[in-house]
Write an enzyme that holds these catalytic residues in place. Structure first.
Site, PDB file in Angstrom:
ATOM      1  N   TRP A 186       0.840  -1.200   0.000  1.00 28.10           N
ATOM      2  CA  TRP A 186       0.000   0.000   0.000  1.00 28.10           C
ATOM      3  C   TRP A 186       0.872   1.246   0.000  1.00 28.10           C
ATOM      4  CZ3 TRP A 186      -2.792   1.151   5.281  1.00 28.10           C
ATOM      5  CH2 TRP A 186      -1.942   0.881   6.357  1.00 28.10           C
ATOM      6  N   ASN A 187       0.219   2.377  -0.317  1.00 29.97           N
ATOM      7  CA  ASN A 187       0.932   3.636  -0.487  1.00 29.97           C
ATOM      8  C   ASN A 187       0.162   4.791   0.158  1.00 29.97           C
ATOM      9  OD1 ASN A 187       2.953   2.716  -2.675  1.00 29.97           O
ATOM     10  ND2 ASN A 187       0.978   2.204  -3.593  1.00 29.97           N
TER      11      ASN A 187
ATOM     12  N   HIS B  24      -7.369  19.361  -7.863  1.00 31.50           N
ATOM     13  CA  HIS B  24      -7.668  19.611  -9.275  1.00 31.50           C
ATOM     14  C   HIS B  24      -6.542  19.070 -10.158  1.00 31.50           C
ATOM     15  CE1 HIS B  24     -11.158  22.130  -8.233  1.00 31.50           C
ATOM     16  NE2 HIS B  24     -10.441  22.360  -7.151  1.00 31.50           N
TER      17      HIS B  24
ATOM     18  N   HIS C  11     -15.275  26.086  -5.504  1.00 30.15           N
ATOM     19  CA  HIS C  11     -13.947  26.283  -6.079  1.00 30.15           C
ATOM     20  C   HIS C  11     -13.719  27.738  -6.501  1.00 30.15           C
ATOM     21  CE1 HIS C  11     -10.331  25.638  -8.350  1.00 30.15           C
ATOM     22  NE2 HIS C  11     -10.904  25.599  -9.535  1.00 30.15           N
TER      23      HIS C  11
ATOM     24  N   ASP D  56     -14.974  19.829 -10.496  1.00 32.82           N
ATOM     25  CA  ASP D  56     -14.989  21.161  -9.885  1.00 32.82           C
ATOM     26  C   ASP D  56     -16.318  21.367  -9.168  1.00 32.82           C
ATOM     27  OD1 ASP D  56     -12.544  21.723 -11.030  1.00 32.82           O
ATOM     28  OD2 ASP D  56     -13.337  23.067 -12.566  1.00 32.82           O
TER      29      ASP D  56
END
Length: 257
Positions: free
Chosen positions: A61-62, A69, A79, A75
């Site tokens: 895993w990481n 974005h 934003h 969006d």
């Protein structure tokens, strides 16, 4: 339940094709670069936690770092300053993440002119040919720009005067925001606005007008050339980031074959 069963059977049987409109998200994903002194988003990176080793013998895993974005992303209204009290991405109703879509194809025009702008008359001509824009649906704007998506310099296409990428005119952005029933717009470029939109009045009109009207944006899409002008259904899946202005998203299209 029969409708859902029919849907699953149609997908399994090929009567409905599921198309991925999402660009892979990785360290080479192009990102928007703003001029100084504005703040910058960070490139996408993975930081390995363990990979079947003494840090974790049975799992890989990481951690990852990225901006809201980056890559194919959603969006939310908040934003932009014109919707500073609007929805954040976690507040977008789930029912609005499944919606019909139409495709306006101006890839030939954008190939001839990277600064090509969609105008109201282009939209009106499309409507005369194909019918009305979908109530509560997406307008997907094809420019062929996804062909450049594997190269940051080609994708941003910038010179001493700034980026040169196709987009939507001020008048058309206002028209789509205020006079059409669409849910939002989707594009293949790094953002919903044209590369030259910093010089428009107002600047970045798609962000200003559409987000200000409570509508949404989808960016860095691909495979729009595989969609029909009308009839597709879009499933947009941003992360529900509390307070988030947007999120990387997996965007799928359902198309009858």
């Amino acid at each position: 339940m029969s409708l859902l069963r029919d849907l699953v059977e149609a997908v399994r049987g090929g009567g409905i094709e599921v198309l991925d409109l999402t660009a892979p998200l990785g360290e080479k994903t192009p990102i928007l670069t703003l001029p100084e002194p504005f703040g910058q988003t960070v490139p996408f990176t993975l930081q390995e936690i363990s990979r079947y080793d003494d840090r974790g013998p049975a799992w890989y895993w990481n951690n990852f770092t990225t901006g809201e974005h980056t890559g194919t992303h959603f969006d939310a209204p908040i934003h932009w300053v014109s919707a500073r009290e609007g929805e954040d991405v976690a507040q977008v109703p789930p029912s609005r993440l499944v919606a019909p879509a139409v495709v306006l194809d101006f890839a030939a025009e954008a190939a001839a002119d990277p600064d090509f702008l969609l105008e109201v008359e282009h939209v009106d001509a499309w409507v005369r040919e194909h019918g009305p824009l979908p109530d509560g649906g997406w307008l997907l704007y094809r420019t062929g720009w996804d062909a450049r998506a594997n190269d940051q310099a080609e994708f941003l296409n910038a010179d001493d005067t700034g980026p040169h990428t196709p987009g939507i005119s001020v008048a058309c952005a206002r028209y789509l925001a205020e006079e059409t029933p669409i849910l939002g717009i989707g594009v293949e470029t790094v953002g919903t606005d044209a590369g030259a939109a910093h010089s428009f009045d107002p600047a970045f009109p798609c962000h200003s007008f559409l987000l200000g009207a409570g509508k949404y944006g989808l960016t860095q899409l691909r495979n729009l050339d595989r969609l029909p002008p009308t009839g597709a259904v879009i499933l947009a899946g941003p992360l529900p980031i509390t307070g988030g202005s947007g999120s990387p998203a997996r965007v799928l299209a359902l198309v009858e074959r």
